[in-house]
Design a protein around this motif. Structure first.
Motif, mmCIF file in Angstrom:
data_model
loop_
_atom_site.group_PDB
_atom_site.id
_atom_site.type_symbol
_atom_site.label_atom_id
_atom_site.label_comp_id
_atom_site.label_asym_id
_atom_site.label_seq_id
_atom_site.Cartn_x
_atom_site.Cartn_y
_atom_site.Cartn_z
ATOM 1 N N THR A 1 0.824 -1.208 0.000
ATOM 2 C CA THR A 1 0.000 0.000 0.000
ATOM 3 C C THR A 1 0.855 1.254 0.000
ATOM 4 O O THR A 1 0.330 2.353 -0.092
ATOM 5 N N VAL A 2 2.165 1.078 0.114
ATOM 6 C CA VAL A 2 3.097 2.202 0.027
ATOM 7 C C VAL A 2 4.158 1.856 -1.019
ATOM 8 O O VAL A 2 4.805 0.814 -0.922
ATOM 9 N N ARG B 1 -3.811 6.677 1.769
ATOM 10 C CA ARG B 1 -4.019 8.092 2.106
ATOM 11 C C ARG B 1 -3.962 8.995 0.879
ATOM 12 O O ARG B 1 -4.312 10.167 0.956
ATOM 13 N N ARG B 2 -3.496 8.447 -0.244
ATOM 14 C CA ARG B 2 -3.364 9.211 -1.497
ATOM 15 C C ARG B 2 -2.422 10.401 -1.308
ATOM 16 O O ARG B 2 -2.711 11.526 -1.700
ATOM 17 N N LEU C 1 -0.213 16.641 -5.806
ATOM 18 C CA LEU C 1 -0.403 16.231 -7.189
ATOM 19 C C LEU C 1 -1.878 16.273 -7.572
ATOM 20 O O LEU C 1 -2.747 15.985 -6.746
ATOM 21 N N GLN C 2 -2.141 16.609 -8.817
ATOM 22 C CA GLN C 2 -3.481 16.489 -9.363
ATOM 23 C C GLN C 2 -3.788 14.997 -9.566
ATOM 24 O O GLN C 2 -2.870 14.169 -9.668
ATOM 25 N N PRO C 3 -5.082 14.614 -9.616
ATOM 26 C CA PRO C 3 -5.430 13.193 -9.751
ATOM 27 C C PRO C 3 -4.725 12.481 -10.901
ATOM 28 O O PRO C 3 -4.235 11.367 -10.751
ATOM 29 N N ARG C 4 -4.645 13.136 -12.082
ATOM 30 C CA ARG C 4 -3.997 12.485 -13.218
ATOM 31 C C ARG C 4 -2.493 12.363 -12.995
ATOM 32 O O ARG C 4 -1.870 11.363 -13.366
ATOM 33 N N GLU C 5 -1.895 13.354 -12.342
ATOM 34 C CA GLU C 5 -0.469 13.280 -12.026
ATOM 35 C C GLU C 5 -0.199 12.146 -11.045
ATOM 36 O O GLU C 5 0.803 11.433 -11.161
#
Length: 225
Positions: free
Chosen positions: A126-127, A139-140, A151-155
């Motif tokens: 998970t890491v 945790r994103r 970071l943006q979602p796509r990045e």
């Protein structure tokens, strides 16, 4: 076999459960992802059948969470979405097999028998780490040398794709398919633009580059320069 069936459509769930029970298997049912996750983490199942589109917690999120909790039970996704990108997402979420609806029950049973014979999965990481770069998939979050990177979602998805393939050269076509779900060349610089933005956030100011261009081939992320 003891099978966990997570399916929100009552008719489909009843049909599958009846067929599995007639074949001599024990079936526990859940109608949404949260209940499915609760049962999955209780252990004792030989295989899970998980619908991809579920209320409360979708199938991908349910299996990811189960893997994060250390559940190694093989999982087969059932879904009406049968594109290559959808199958890749399912497998990368921790699934072991993928069956598109409508399906043959005989094929479902054969696939479940094959999954049950496989050795157990290792716990999915998970890491992700490459050098001093760290990505927490739960945790994103992304940090480098302890410094938080926004970071943006796509990045984030692009970086995850690269980090999962540390040391491997990934081509522009692979990135278009794996990150943007494009199965054609859009004839734009979308990949190059996002790689440039990602480098500015990941590499700038840290003294050592992690993302490298392999001329004529693609890109690679590695910590050894």
């Amino acid at each position: 076999m003891k099978i966990l069936l997570v399916e929100d459509d009552p008719e489909t769930a009843a049909y599958i459960a009846r067929g599995l029970e007639e074949a001599g298997h024990v079936v526990d049912r859940a109608a949404d992802g949260q209940d499915g996750l609760f049962l999955a983490t209780g252990g004792g199942y030989d295989v899970m059948v998980v619908d991809r589109m579920l209320p409360r917690l979708d199938g991908l999120a349910m299996v990811r969470a189960a893997r994060a909790a250390g559940v190694a039970t093989p999982a087969l996704f059932l879904t009406a979405r049968a594109g290559v990108g959808d199958r890749v997402e399912g497998l990368e979420a921790g699934g072991d097999d993928y069956l598109a609806k409508p399906f043959s029950f005989a094929e479902l049973l054969a696939r479940l028998n094959a999954l049950a014979r496989r050795p157990p999965l290792q716990r999915e990481a998970t890491v992700l780490r490459v050098g001093d770069l760290e990505m927490d998939l739960i945790r994103r979050t992304v940090t480098r040398a302890g410094r938080r990177i926004e970071l943006q979602p796509r990045e984030f998805r692009l970086l995850e794709y690269l980090m999962r393939r540390e040391g491997q050269v990934v081509t522009r076509t692979m990135l278009l398919e794996g990150v943007w779900d494009f199965h054609f060349d859009p004839r734009t610089s979308v990949v190059e633009t996002h790689i440039s933005r990602l480098r500015a956030k990941i590499d700038k100011g840290f003294g050592r580059e992690l993302i490298h261009t392999v001329r004529g081939a693609g890109y690679v992320i590695r910590a050894d320069g």
